[in-house]
Design an enzyme around this catalytic site. Structure first.
Site, mmCIF file in Angstrom:
data_model
loop_
_atom_site.group_PDB
_atom_site.id
_atom_site.type_symbol
_atom_site.label_atom_id
_atom_site.label_comp_id
_atom_site.label_asym_id
_atom_site.label_seq_id
_atom_site.Cartn_x
_atom_site.Cartn_y
_atom_site.Cartn_z
ATOM 1 C CB ALA A 126 -5.185 4.089 8.820
ATOM 2 C CG ASN A 143 -4.234 5.946 3.920
ATOM 3 O OD1 ASN A 143 -5.244 5.663 3.290
ATOM 4 N ND2 ASN A 143 -3.209 5.132 4.005
ATOM 5 C CG ASP A 171 -2.214 -0.774 0.957
ATOM 6 O OD1 ASP A 171 -2.372 -1.318 -0.157
ATOM 7 O OD2 ASP A 171 -3.065 -0.833 1.864
ATOM 8 N N GLY A 172 2.028 1.219 0.650
ATOM 9 C CA GLY A 172 2.907 2.384 0.648
ATOM 10 C C GLY A 172 3.378 2.739 -0.744
ATOM 11 C CG ASP A 225 -0.589 11.740 23.450
ATOM 12 O OD1 ASP A 225 -0.236 12.650 24.227
ATOM 13 O OD2 ASP A 225 -0.645 10.541 23.786
#
Length: 320
Positions: A187, A145, A73-74, A175
């Protein structure tokens, strides 16, 4: 979904380190036997055999009819970003592990090439987030994404003010803050407690991670909304990550603006039903609750039949 034209000139986008030689060989042999052409970017010239033309990026983008991304996917995301100004169909060949974007394995590549050259495929349109930080240059601006504002190092917190279409709505302190596309909603957004968005929706989810103060839940905004996040004047610097890649750092009072761009990439689908079934299996790994009969539907029919036959034999209902 829409049907795509036939692909004659194929561009290759390669995983930077994974060995994909066999798939490159399959593509070059197929192209040689069917009168097509194969291009690769100059940076990858040393990884391809004779017969594959290495060209500068501008020529690559101008000449390809379609792209085959060899990796996971990257690699697919990198190909989609590369083609942002001229989207053409991108076929993902999985040389990695679990993938939502990749369509075929190396074993199915030859069949996929035949269908691509014949135009026997559909195109799945993908939107992306376009990030802009003004005078702060970002290494990567297009997130298919997500775009994430995260802590720099281990100290401090992300403290940013939210504005939508120029109207201020509150602040986040925690955070991180995740801005997600529908396709990216499963994700980091989902891990942070954000909603799963339908890929057919044109929208953006904004989700705080471990909020300490301010807005403590997700907000879903429309595709036409412009989201601005201003780092608090008394806050700590924050990092900007785009699709998991470091893109830059923001200092106090810097502003990150994000908008949604529809139809930013074209992903090849050979079977919408098979892709939907694979997506259901992958989504089941996110602990989405399914009933027993729904779980059984995720198992391919031939495997279900084999299991039922074995169970009947074990019960004595059939001879061995």
């Amino acid at each position: 979904m829409s049907h795509g034209p036939g692909v004659a000139t194929i561009g290759l986008v390669l995983h930077p380190t994974t060995a994909v030689d066999r798939s490159i060989g399959t593509i070059t042999e197929w192209s040689r036997g069917h009168g097509g052409a194969v291009l690769v970017r100059e940076a990858d010239a040393g990884r391809v055999p004779d017969g594959v033309e290495a060209v500068p990026d501008p020529q690559f983008l101008a000449r390809v009819d379609g792209v085959v991304a060899l990796g996971g996917d990257g690699t697919m995301l990198g190909a989609m970003r590369l083609l942002i100004d001229r989207p053409v169909p991108v076929l993902g060949v999985n040389h990695g592990n679990l993938g939502f974007l990749v369509e075929v394995t190396p074993a199915g590549l030859e069949t996929a090439l035949a269908r691509m050259t014949a135009g026997d495929f559909t195109v799945e349109q993908h939107g992306c987030l376009v990030a802009d930080a003004g005078d702060v240059g970002l290494h990567t601006r297009y997130g298919f994404n997500d775009v994430v504002l995260a802590r720099l190092g281990r100290s401090g917190a992300v403290s940013v003010d939210l504005a939508v279409n120029g109207v201020r709505y509150g602040y986040y302190k925690g955070d991180a803050v995740v801005l997600s596309t529908p396709n990216g909603s499963t994700a980091y957004n989902y891990a942070a407690g954000g909603p799963v968005l339908s890929p057919s929706a044109a929208c953006v989810a904004v989700t705080p991670v471990a909020p300490m103060a301010g807005i403590d839940r997700s907000v879903v905004l429309g595709a036409g909304d412009q989201v601005s996040l201003t780092v608090a004047a008394d806050g700590a610097p924050v990092a900007v990550d785009v699709d998991g890649t470091p893109a830059g750092d923001l200092q106090p009072s810097d502003v990150l603006t994000v908008r949604f761009r529809e139809d930013a990439a074209q992903v090849v689908r050979l079977s919408a039903d098979e892709h939907a079934s694979r997506s259901r299996v992958k989504l089941s790994l996110l602990d989405l609750p399914l009933r027993r009969d729904q779980l059984l539907e995720l198992i391919p029919a031939e495997l279900r039949e084999d299991a039922e036959l074995s169970a009947r034999r074990a019960a004595g209902g059939l001879p061995g």
